[in-house]
Design an enzyme around this catalytic site. Structure first.
Site, PDB file in Angstrom:
ATOM      1  N   SER A 243      24.695 -40.534  14.060  1.00  0.00           N
ATOM      2  CA  SER A 243      23.645 -39.715  14.646  1.00  0.00           C
ATOM      3  C   SER A 243      24.189 -39.067  15.911  1.00  0.00           C
ATOM      4  O   SER A 243      25.316 -39.316  16.313  1.00  0.00           O
ATOM      5  CB  SER A 243      22.443 -40.577  14.993  1.00  0.00           C
ATOM      6  OG  SER A 243      22.766 -41.366  16.117  1.00  0.00           O
ATOM      7  N   LYS A 244      23.353 -38.266  16.531  1.00  0.00           N
ATOM      8  CA  LYS A 244      23.761 -37.556  17.754  1.00  0.00           C
ATOM      9  C   LYS A 244      24.197 -38.536  18.838  1.00  0.00           C
ATOM     10  O   LYS A 244      24.985 -38.206  19.700  1.00  0.00           O
ATOM     11  CB  LYS A 244      22.595 -36.710  18.270  1.00  0.00           C
ATOM     12  CG  LYS A 244      22.407 -35.425  17.479  1.00  0.00           C
ATOM     13  CD  LYS A 244      23.025 -34.230  18.208  1.00  0.00           C
ATOM     14  CE  LYS A 244      23.362 -33.071  17.307  1.00  0.00           C
ATOM     15  NZ  LYS A 244      22.249 -32.358  16.754  1.00  0.00           N
ATOM     16  N   ARG A 245      23.670 -39.754  18.781  1.00  0.00           N
ATOM     17  CA  ARG A 245      23.990 -40.705  19.846  1.00  0.00           C
ATOM     18  C   ARG A 245      25.422 -41.231  19.736  1.00  0.00           C
ATOM     19  O   ARG A 245      26.012 -41.665  20.692  1.00  0.00           O
ATOM     20  CB  ARG A 245      22.994 -41.850  19.878  1.00  0.00           C
ATOM     21  CG  ARG A 245      21.673 -41.424  20.490  1.00  0.00           C
ATOM     22  CD  ARG A 245      20.719 -42.591  20.675  1.00  0.00           C
ATOM     23  NE  ARG A 245      21.362 -43.767  21.210  1.00  0.00           N
ATOM     24  CZ  ARG A 245      21.345 -44.949  20.611  1.00  0.00           C
ATOM     25  NH1 ARG A 245      20.734 -45.104  19.477  1.00  0.00           N
ATOM     26  NH2 ARG A 245      21.932 -45.984  21.171  1.00  0.00           N
ATOM     27  N   VAL A 249      28.344 -35.921  17.478  1.00  0.00           N
ATOM     28  CA  VAL A 249      28.466 -34.874  18.489  1.00  0.00           C
ATOM     29  C   VAL A 249      29.884 -34.316  18.455  1.00  0.00           C
ATOM     30  O   VAL A 249      30.764 -34.881  17.816  1.00  0.00           O
ATOM     31  CB  VAL A 249      28.173 -35.438  19.893  1.00  0.00           C
ATOM     32  CG1 VAL A 249      26.724 -35.868  19.976  1.00  0.00           C
ATOM     33  CG2 VAL A 249      29.082 -36.592  20.212  1.00  0.00           C
TER      34      VAL A 249
END
Ligand code: GLU
Length: 464
Positions: A243-245, A249
Protein backbone atom coordinates in the site's frame (compact mmCIF):
# COMPACT_ATOMS: atom_id res chain seq x y z
CA UNK A 1 25.99 -16.24 -25.81
CA UNK A 2 25.86 -12.71 -24.45
CA UNK A 3 23.22 -12.33 -21.78
CA UNK A 4 20.79 -9.53 -22.63
CA UNK A 5 18.15 -8.47 -20.15
CA UNK A 6 15.70 -5.62 -20.16
CA UNK A 7 13.55 -3.56 -17.89
CA UNK A 8 10.34 -2.63 -19.66
CA UNK A 9 8.25 -0.27 -17.53
CA UNK A 10 4.95 1.18 -18.65
CA UNK A 11 5.26 4.89 -17.86
CA UNK A 12 1.95 5.30 -16.09
CA UNK A 13 3.37 6.18 -12.67
CA UNK A 14 6.59 6.37 -10.70
CA UNK A 15 9.15 3.64 -10.13
CA UNK A 16 7.86 1.83 -7.06
CA UNK A 17 9.51 -0.86 -4.95
CA UNK A 18 8.25 -3.76 -7.09
CA UNK A 19 9.44 -2.16 -10.33
CA UNK A 20 12.75 -1.22 -8.76
CA UNK A 21 13.34 -4.82 -7.68
CA UNK A 22 12.54 -6.10 -11.19
CA UNK A 23 14.96 -3.53 -12.64
CA UNK A 24 17.62 -4.45 -10.06
CA UNK A 25 17.40 -8.17 -10.75
CA UNK A 26 17.52 -7.66 -14.54
CA UNK A 27 20.43 -5.25 -14.18
CA UNK A 28 22.37 -7.49 -11.80
CA UNK A 29 21.90 -10.54 -13.99
CA UNK A 30 23.39 -8.71 -16.97
CA UNK A 31 26.16 -7.13 -14.91
CA UNK A 32 27.15 -10.40 -13.25
CA UNK A 33 27.34 -12.23 -16.56
CA UNK A 34 29.15 -9.69 -18.70
CA UNK A 35 25.85 -9.01 -20.46
CA UNK A 36 23.86 -5.98 -21.53
CA UNK A 37 20.95 -4.32 -19.75
CA UNK A 38 18.39 -2.56 -21.87
CA UNK A 39 15.75 0.01 -20.94
CA UNK A 40 12.55 -0.09 -22.93
CA UNK A 41 9.64 2.22 -22.31
CA UNK A 42 6.31 0.53 -23.04
CA UNK A 43 4.32 3.63 -23.77
CA UNK A 44 1.67 2.32 -26.17
CA UNK A 45 -1.11 2.95 -23.67
CA UNK A 46 -1.26 6.58 -24.81
CA UNK A 47 -4.11 7.47 -22.50
CA UNK A 48 -2.14 6.52 -19.39
CA UNK A 49 1.50 7.11 -20.36
CA UNK A 50 3.07 10.47 -19.55
CA UNK A 51 6.49 12.05 -20.08
CA UNK A 52 6.50 12.88 -16.35
CA UNK A 53 6.25 9.18 -15.55
CA UNK A 54 9.11 8.40 -17.94
CA UNK A 55 11.17 11.01 -16.12
CA UNK A 56 10.14 9.68 -12.70
CA UNK A 57 11.20 6.15 -13.67
CA UNK A 58 14.55 7.38 -14.95
CA UNK A 59 15.07 9.48 -11.82
CA UNK A 60 14.44 6.41 -9.70
CA UNK A 61 16.85 4.27 -11.72
CA UNK A 62 19.44 7.02 -11.60
CA UNK A 63 19.16 7.44 -7.88
CA UNK A 64 19.66 3.69 -7.44
CA UNK A 65 22.52 3.67 -9.95
CA UNK A 66 20.84 1.15 -12.26
CA UNK A 67 22.55 2.23 -15.45
CA UNK A 68 21.57 0.75 -18.79
CA UNK A 69 23.68 -0.07 -21.80
CA UNK A 70 21.07 0.42 -24.52
CA UNK A 71 17.97 2.52 -24.79
CA UNK A 72 15.74 3.95 -23.64
CA UNK A 73 13.75 2.55 -26.55
CA UNK A 74 10.20 3.83 -26.85
CA UNK A 75 7.55 1.55 -28.28
CA UNK A 76 5.68 4.52 -29.74
CA UNK A 77 8.73 5.18 -31.91
CA UNK A 78 8.72 1.62 -33.22
CA UNK A 79 5.25 1.55 -34.77
CA UNK A 80 6.53 1.15 -38.32
CA UNK A 81 8.49 -1.89 -37.30
CA UNK A 82 5.47 -3.54 -35.64
CA UNK A 83 3.31 -2.83 -38.66
CA UNK A 84 5.91 -4.35 -40.95
CA UNK A 85 6.01 -7.55 -38.87
CA UNK A 86 2.22 -7.72 -38.94
CA UNK A 87 2.30 -7.53 -42.74
CA UNK A 88 4.90 -10.32 -42.80
CA UNK A 89 2.73 -12.50 -40.57
CA UNK A 90 -0.32 -11.86 -42.74
CA UNK A 91 1.69 -12.84 -45.79
CA UNK A 92 3.02 -15.95 -44.05
CA UNK A 93 -0.44 -16.97 -42.89
CA UNK A 94 0.47 -16.89 -39.21
CA UNK A 95 -1.99 -14.03 -38.74
CA UNK A 96 -5.26 -13.18 -40.46
CA UNK A 97 -7.79 -10.41 -40.88
CA UNK A 98 -10.90 -10.73 -38.77
CA UNK A 99 -14.06 -8.76 -39.57
CA UNK A 100 -16.08 -9.79 -36.56
CA UNK A 101 -17.38 -6.50 -35.19
CA UNK A 102 -17.28 -5.54 -31.51
CA UNK A 103 -21.08 -6.01 -31.33
CA UNK A 104 -20.82 -9.49 -32.79
CA UNK A 105 -18.06 -10.28 -30.32
CA UNK A 106 -20.24 -9.17 -27.42
CA UNK A 107 -23.10 -11.33 -28.66
CA UNK A 108 -20.70 -14.26 -29.11
CA UNK A 109 -19.43 -13.84 -25.56
CA UNK A 110 -22.92 -13.68 -24.11
CA UNK A 111 -24.05 -16.77 -25.99
CA UNK A 112 -20.97 -18.68 -24.81
CA UNK A 113 -21.51 -17.67 -21.21
CA UNK A 114 -25.16 -18.71 -21.36
CA UNK A 115 -24.04 -22.05 -22.77
CA UNK A 116 -21.57 -22.34 -19.89
CA UNK A 117 -18.44 -22.29 -22.04
CA UNK A 118 -15.40 -20.09 -21.65
CA UNK A 119 -15.83 -16.93 -23.75
CA UNK A 120 -13.41 -16.85 -26.66
CA UNK A 121 -13.18 -15.85 -30.29
CA UNK A 122 -14.90 -18.58 -32.28
CA UNK A 123 -12.53 -18.59 -35.25
CA UNK A 124 -15.07 -17.43 -37.86
CA UNK A 125 -12.40 -15.66 -39.94
CA UNK A 126 -9.59 -18.09 -39.24
CA UNK A 127 -8.40 -19.51 -42.57
CA UNK A 128 -8.27 -23.30 -42.69
CA UNK A 129 -7.48 -25.70 -45.44
CA UNK A 130 -10.69 -26.37 -47.36
CA UNK A 131 -12.71 -23.80 -45.40
CA UNK A 132 -14.65 -21.19 -47.33
CA UNK A 133 -14.44 -17.82 -45.66
CA UNK A 134 -17.26 -15.32 -46.14
CA UNK A 135 -16.45 -12.30 -48.31
CA UNK A 136 -15.17 -9.41 -46.25
CA UNK A 137 -17.98 -7.05 -45.35
CA UNK A 138 -17.77 -3.57 -46.84
CA UNK A 139 -17.13 -0.75 -44.41
CA UNK A 140 -15.84 -2.89 -41.54
CA UNK A 141 -12.22 -2.32 -40.66
CA UNK A 142 -10.68 -5.66 -39.73
CA UNK A 143 -8.49 -6.42 -36.73
CA UNK A 144 -5.52 -8.74 -37.16
CA UNK A 145 -5.58 -11.96 -35.15
CA UNK A 146 -2.76 -14.32 -34.40
CA UNK A 147 -3.34 -17.84 -35.67
CA UNK A 148 -2.68 -19.57 -32.37
CA UNK A 149 -2.01 -23.32 -32.54
CA UNK A 150 -5.20 -25.20 -31.65
CA UNK A 151 -3.68 -28.29 -30.14
CA UNK A 152 -0.69 -29.19 -28.03
CA UNK A 153 0.71 -27.31 -25.07
CA UNK A 154 3.05 -24.40 -24.53
CA UNK A 155 5.65 -25.28 -21.95
CA UNK A 156 8.48 -23.32 -20.49
CA UNK A 157 10.90 -23.83 -17.64
CA UNK A 158 10.27 -20.77 -15.61
CA UNK A 159 13.49 -19.88 -13.82
CA UNK A 160 11.55 -19.03 -10.68
CA UNK A 161 8.34 -21.01 -10.79
CA UNK A 162 9.55 -24.19 -12.45
CA UNK A 163 7.90 -25.86 -15.42
CA UNK A 164 4.66 -24.27 -16.58
CA UNK A 165 2.45 -25.84 -19.25
CA UNK A 166 -0.63 -24.29 -20.80
CA UNK A 167 -2.86 -26.13 -23.26
CA UNK A 168 -3.24 -24.25 -26.53
CA UNK A 169 -6.98 -24.75 -26.52
CA UNK A 170 -7.04 -22.43 -23.49
CA UNK A 171 -5.74 -19.61 -25.67
CA UNK A 172 -7.78 -18.13 -28.47
CA UNK A 173 -6.65 -16.27 -31.56
CA UNK A 174 -5.86 -13.01 -29.83
CA UNK A 175 -5.78 -9.66 -31.57
CA UNK A 176 -2.32 -8.41 -32.52
CA UNK A 177 -3.45 -5.26 -34.36
CA UNK A 178 -6.58 -3.24 -33.65
CA UNK A 179 -8.95 -2.00 -36.35
CA UNK A 180 -7.07 1.33 -36.45
CA UNK A 181 -3.86 -0.56 -37.17
CA UNK A 182 -2.20 -0.09 -33.79
CA UNK A 183 -0.43 -3.19 -32.50
CA UNK A 184 -1.42 -4.67 -29.14
CA UNK A 185 0.61 -5.11 -26.01
CA UNK A 186 1.70 -8.76 -26.26
CA UNK A 187 2.67 -8.32 -29.86
CA UNK A 188 4.94 -5.31 -29.22
CA UNK A 189 6.66 -7.08 -26.33
CA UNK A 190 7.43 -10.06 -28.56
CA UNK A 191 8.81 -8.01 -31.46
CA UNK A 192 10.89 -5.98 -29.01
CA UNK A 193 12.30 -8.96 -27.15
CA UNK A 194 13.19 -10.46 -30.50
CA UNK A 195 14.71 -7.31 -32.04
CA UNK A 196 16.60 -6.47 -28.86
CA UNK A 197 18.01 -9.99 -28.64
CA UNK A 198 16.70 -10.49 -25.12
CA UNK A 199 17.95 -13.76 -23.66
CA UNK A 200 16.37 -13.50 -20.21
CA UNK A 201 13.03 -11.93 -19.45
CA UNK A 202 12.89 -11.13 -15.75
CA UNK A 203 9.57 -9.55 -14.82
CA UNK A 204 6.70 -9.56 -12.36
CA UNK A 205 4.50 -12.63 -12.21
CA UNK A 206 1.49 -10.56 -13.22
CA UNK A 207 2.79 -11.37 -16.72
CA UNK A 208 2.70 -15.16 -16.41
CA UNK A 209 -0.58 -15.27 -18.32
CA UNK A 210 0.96 -13.40 -21.24
CA UNK A 211 3.91 -15.75 -21.56
CA UNK A 212 2.29 -18.67 -23.44
CA UNK A 213 0.87 -16.21 -25.98
CA UNK A 214 4.23 -14.53 -26.36
CA UNK A 215 6.00 -17.89 -26.80
CA UNK A 216 3.52 -18.96 -29.48
CA UNK A 217 4.12 -15.70 -31.31
CA UNK A 218 7.89 -16.16 -31.12
CA UNK A 219 7.49 -19.68 -32.53
CA UNK A 220 5.31 -18.37 -35.34
CA UNK A 221 8.00 -15.82 -36.16
CA UNK A 222 10.56 -18.60 -36.12
CA UNK A 223 12.82 -16.89 -33.60
CA UNK A 224 14.49 -17.93 -30.35
CA UNK A 225 12.44 -18.00 -27.16
CA UNK A 226 14.17 -16.33 -24.21
CA UNK A 227 14.31 -17.73 -20.69
CA UNK A 228 11.60 -16.41 -18.42
CA UNK A 229 11.88 -15.64 -14.72
CA UNK A 230 8.66 -14.42 -13.15
CA UNK A 231 9.16 -12.70 -9.82
CA UNK A 232 6.56 -13.17 -7.14
CA UNK A 233 4.83 -10.17 -5.77
CA UNK A 234 5.93 -8.16 -2.78
CA UNK A 235 3.58 -7.95 0.17
CA UNK A 236 3.51 -5.13 2.67
CA UNK A 237 4.69 -5.32 6.29
CA UNK A 238 1.20 -6.48 7.19
CA UNK A 239 1.15 -9.33 4.67
CA UNK A 240 -1.34 -7.43 2.52
CA UNK A 241 -0.83 -6.07 -0.98
CA UNK A 242 1.69 -3.21 -0.95
CA UNK A 243 0.00 0.00 0.00
CA UNK A 244 0.99 3.65 -0.06
CA UNK A 245 2.34 3.27 3.46
CA UNK A 246 5.01 0.82 2.45
CA UNK A 247 6.55 0.30 -0.94
CA UNK A 248 3.76 1.33 -3.29
CA UNK A 249 5.29 4.79 -3.25
CA UNK A 250 8.00 6.05 -5.56
CA UNK A 251 11.54 4.94 -4.74
CA UNK A 252 12.28 8.68 -4.68
CA UNK A 253 10.11 8.84 -1.60
CA UNK A 254 12.78 6.74 0.11
CA UNK A 255 15.29 9.41 -0.78
CA UNK A 256 12.98 12.02 0.67
CA UNK A 257 12.49 9.91 3.78
CA UNK A 258 16.22 9.75 4.39
CA UNK A 259 17.30 6.39 3.03
CA UNK A 260 20.59 5.92 1.25
CA UNK A 261 20.34 4.29 -2.18
CA UNK A 262 22.85 1.57 -1.22
CA UNK A 263 20.62 0.59 1.70
CA UNK A 264 17.54 0.41 -0.51
CA UNK A 265 19.46 -1.65 -3.09
CA UNK A 266 20.81 -4.05 -0.49
CA UNK A 267 17.32 -4.33 0.94
CA UNK A 268 15.69 -4.99 -2.46
CA UNK A 269 18.33 -7.58 -3.33
CA UNK A 270 17.19 -9.69 -0.39
CA UNK A 271 13.52 -9.28 -1.22
CA UNK A 272 12.90 -12.70 -2.69
CA UNK A 273 16.49 -13.75 -3.29
CA UNK A 274 19.14 -15.08 -0.94
CA UNK A 275 22.74 -16.13 -0.79
CA UNK A 276 23.05 -18.25 2.33
CA UNK A 277 22.61 -16.03 5.36
CA UNK A 278 24.23 -12.99 3.81
CA UNK A 279 22.34 -9.83 4.66
CA UNK A 280 24.76 -6.98 4.14
CA UNK A 281 26.56 -6.65 0.84
CA UNK A 282 27.24 -4.07 -1.82
CA UNK A 283 26.21 -4.21 -5.46
CA UNK A 284 29.58 -5.44 -6.71
CA UNK A 285 29.17 -8.46 -4.49
CA UNK A 286 25.50 -8.82 -5.38
CA UNK A 287 26.16 -8.88 -9.12
CA UNK A 288 28.70 -11.65 -8.59
CA UNK A 289 26.34 -13.70 -6.45
CA UNK A 290 23.05 -13.06 -8.17
CA UNK A 291 21.54 -16.01 -9.97
CA UNK A 292 18.04 -17.04 -10.94
CA UNK A 293 18.18 -20.31 -8.98
CA UNK A 294 17.94 -18.63 -5.61
CA UNK A 295 14.93 -16.47 -6.27
CA UNK A 296 12.10 -17.59 -4.02
CA UNK A 297 8.86 -18.61 -5.67
CA UNK A 298 6.76 -17.46 -2.72
CA UNK A 299 5.79 -13.85 -2.16
CA UNK A 300 8.32 -11.67 -0.38
CA UNK A 301 7.23 -9.55 2.53
CA UNK A 302 8.33 -5.99 3.01
CA UNK A 303 9.96 -5.35 6.37
CA UNK A 304 10.47 -1.70 7.25
CA UNK A 305 12.44 -2.57 10.37
CA UNK A 306 15.02 -4.44 8.34
CA UNK A 307 15.29 -1.63 5.83
CA UNK A 308 15.88 0.77 8.73
CA UNK A 309 18.50 -1.53 10.18
CA UNK A 310 20.36 -1.66 6.85
CA UNK A 311 20.05 2.08 6.44
CA UNK A 312 21.54 2.63 9.91
CA UNK A 313 24.39 0.35 8.92
CA UNK A 314 25.12 2.31 5.74
CA UNK A 315 24.83 5.65 7.52
CA UNK A 316 27.54 4.48 9.96
CA UNK A 317 29.79 3.62 7.03
CA UNK A 318 29.08 6.55 4.75
CA UNK A 319 31.61 9.21 3.92
CA UNK A 320 31.17 12.08 6.39
CA UNK A 321 31.30 14.72 3.70
CA UNK A 322 28.46 13.00 1.88
CA UNK A 323 26.35 12.80 5.05
CA UNK A 324 27.12 16.44 5.75
CA UNK A 325 25.90 17.41 2.29
CA UNK A 326 22.73 15.36 2.72
CA UNK A 327 21.91 16.85 6.11
CA UNK A 328 22.73 20.40 4.97
CA UNK A 329 20.32 19.95 2.06
CA UNK A 330 17.60 18.55 4.31
CA UNK A 331 17.96 21.36 6.87
CA UNK A 332 17.86 23.94 4.07
CA UNK A 333 14.54 22.45 2.95
CA UNK A 334 13.28 23.07 6.47
CA UNK A 335 14.44 26.66 6.22
CA UNK A 336 17.42 26.18 8.52
CA UNK A 337 20.64 27.73 7.26
CA UNK A 338 23.83 26.01 8.32
CA UNK A 339 26.61 28.15 6.88
CA UNK A 340 28.61 29.93 9.52
CA UNK A 341 27.33 27.41 12.08
CA UNK A 342 28.95 24.34 13.60
CA UNK A 343 31.08 22.28 11.25
CA UNK A 344 28.59 19.82 9.73
CA UNK A 345 30.93 16.86 9.22
CA UNK A 346 31.83 16.94 12.92
CA UNK A 347 28.19 17.32 13.90
CA UNK A 348 27.00 14.33 11.87
CA UNK A 349 29.94 12.25 13.13
CA UNK A 350 28.61 12.84 16.63
CA UNK A 351 25.14 11.56 15.78
CA UNK A 352 25.35 9.08 12.96
CA UNK A 353 25.65 6.07 15.27
CA UNK A 354 22.31 6.91 16.84
CA UNK A 355 19.99 7.20 13.87
CA UNK A 356 18.53 5.04 11.15
CA UNK A 357 17.62 7.66 8.56
CA UNK A 358 19.10 10.90 7.25
CA UNK A 359 15.93 12.62 8.38
CA UNK A 360 16.46 11.42 11.95
CA UNK A 361 20.02 12.62 11.64
CA UNK A 362 18.76 16.00 10.49
CA UNK A 363 16.25 16.16 13.37
CA UNK A 364 18.97 15.30 15.84
CA UNK A 365 21.34 18.07 14.76
CA UNK A 366 18.83 20.86 14.18
CA UNK A 367 19.69 22.46 17.51
CA UNK A 368 23.22 23.24 16.36
CA UNK A 369 21.82 25.65 13.78
CA UNK A 370 18.76 27.02 15.47
CA UNK A 371 17.94 27.69 19.10
CA UNK A 372 15.67 25.10 20.62
CA UNK A 373 14.33 26.36 23.91
CA UNK A 374 13.81 23.83 26.66
CA UNK A 375 10.31 23.26 28.00
CA UNK A 376 9.70 24.99 31.34
CA UNK A 377 9.33 21.73 33.29
CA UNK A 378 12.62 20.43 31.94
CA UNK A 379 14.30 23.70 32.76
CA UNK A 380 12.93 23.76 36.31
CA UNK A 381 13.91 20.18 36.90
CA UNK A 382 17.55 20.60 35.91
CA UNK A 383 18.41 24.24 36.48
CA UNK A 384 17.92 24.28 40.24
CA UNK A 385 18.81 27.13 42.59
CA UNK A 386 21.72 25.03 43.83
CA UNK A 387 23.16 24.51 40.37
CA UNK A 388 22.66 28.03 39.00
CA UNK A 389 25.70 29.69 40.69
CA UNK A 390 27.86 26.72 39.78
CA UNK A 391 26.95 27.04 36.13
CA UNK A 392 27.46 30.78 36.26
CA UNK A 393 30.99 30.32 37.55
CA UNK A 394 31.63 27.67 34.92
CA UNK A 395 30.41 30.03 32.21
CA UNK A 396 33.02 32.53 33.36
CA UNK A 397 35.75 29.95 33.03
CA UNK A 398 34.50 28.83 29.63
CA UNK A 399 34.99 32.36 28.36
CA UNK A 400 38.72 31.89 28.26
CA UNK A 401 39.76 28.28 28.32
CA UNK A 402 41.28 26.40 25.43
CA UNK A 403 38.31 25.44 23.21
CA UNK A 404 38.65 21.68 22.97
CA UNK A 405 36.34 18.97 24.22
CA UNK A 406 39.10 17.84 26.55
CA UNK A 407 39.66 21.15 28.34
CA UNK A 408 35.90 21.76 28.48
CA UNK A 409 35.57 18.33 30.06
CA UNK A 410 38.19 19.23 32.68
CA UNK A 411 36.37 22.42 33.59
CA UNK A 412 33.07 20.57 34.05
CA UNK A 413 34.83 17.91 36.10
CA UNK A 414 36.41 20.56 38.33
CA UNK A 415 33.03 22.12 38.96
CA UNK A 416 31.62 18.69 39.78
CA UNK A 417 34.41 17.70 42.17
CA UNK A 418 34.83 21.02 43.95
CA UNK A 419 31.11 21.12 44.70
CA UNK A 420 30.96 17.48 45.75
CA UNK A 421 28.40 16.62 43.05
CA UNK A 422 27.86 13.82 40.58
CA UNK A 423 28.75 14.53 36.92
CA UNK A 424 25.17 14.56 35.56
CA UNK A 425 24.18 17.23 38.10
CA UNK A 426 26.22 19.70 36.04
CA UNK A 427 26.15 18.03 32.64
CA UNK A 428 22.36 17.74 32.48
CA UNK A 429 21.49 21.41 32.91
CA UNK A 430 24.22 22.27 30.42
CA UNK A 431 22.61 19.89 27.97
CA UNK A 432 19.19 21.36 28.55
CA UNK A 433 20.38 24.94 28.07
CA UNK A 434 22.52 24.19 25.04
CA UNK A 435 20.52 21.60 23.14
CA UNK A 436 17.00 22.22 24.37
CA UNK A 437 16.64 18.63 25.56
CA UNK A 438 18.02 16.21 28.10
CA UNK A 439 19.62 13.84 25.63
CA UNK A 440 22.75 14.36 23.64
CA UNK A 441 26.10 12.73 23.03
CA UNK A 442 28.93 13.75 25.33
CA UNK A 443 28.25 17.40 26.21
CA UNK A 444 31.88 18.52 25.92
CA UNK A 445 31.99 17.30 22.30
CA UNK A 446 28.73 19.11 21.60
CA UNK A 447 30.14 22.31 23.13
CA UNK A 448 33.34 22.13 21.14
CA UNK A 449 31.32 21.92 17.94
CA UNK A 450 28.83 24.61 18.92
CA UNK A 451 31.72 27.01 19.43
CA UNK A 452 32.55 29.27 22.33
CA UNK A 453 30.52 32.23 21.22
CA UNK A 454 27.32 30.25 20.72
CA UNK A 455 27.79 28.34 24.00
CA UNK A 456 28.23 31.52 26.00
CA UNK A 457 25.26 33.12 24.27
CA UNK A 458 22.98 30.19 25.08
CA UNK A 459 24.17 29.84 28.70
CA UNK A 460 24.02 33.55 29.45
CA UNK A 461 20.50 33.80 28.19
CA UNK A 462 19.37 31.75 31.18
CA UNK A 463 22.07 32.46 33.74
CA UNK A 464 22.90 36.12 33.43
N1 GLU B 1 5.42 -3.04 -19.34
C1 GLU B 1 5.19 -4.13 -18.44
C2 GLU B 1 4.94 -3.60 -17.05
O1 GLU B 1 5.28 -2.48 -16.77
C3 GLU B 1 6.35 -5.11 -18.36
C4 GLU B 1 6.34 -6.03 -19.52
C5 GLU B 1 7.43 -7.06 -19.52
O2 GLU B 1 8.36 -6.97 -18.70
O3 GLU B 1 7.36 -7.92 -20.36
O4 GLU B 1 4.38 -4.30 -16.25
Amino acid sequence: MTIRTRFAPSPTGFLHIGGARTALFSWAYARGHGGKFILRVEDTDVARSTPEAVQAIMDGMNWLGLNYDEGPFYQMQRMERYKAVIQEMLAAGTAYLCYTSPDELTAMREAQMTAGIKPRYDGTWRPELGKNLATSPIGVLPVVRFRNPQSGVVTWEDQVKGRISIANDELDDFIIARADGTPTYNFCVVVDDWDMGITHVIRGDDHVNNTPRQINLLHALGVAVPQYAHLSMILGDDGQKLSKRHGAVSVMQYDEDGYLPEAVLNYLARLGWSHGDEEVFDMVQFCQWFDLDHITASAAQFNTEKLNWLNAHYIKQADLGRLATEVTKRLALRGIATDGGAEMAGVVALYRERVSTLNELSDAVEYFYQRIHPATEVLEKHLTAEIRPILLALTGQLADCAWTALSIHHLIEQAVVSNGLKFPKVAMPLRVLLTGGAQSPSIDAVMELLGREEVLLRLNEYLA
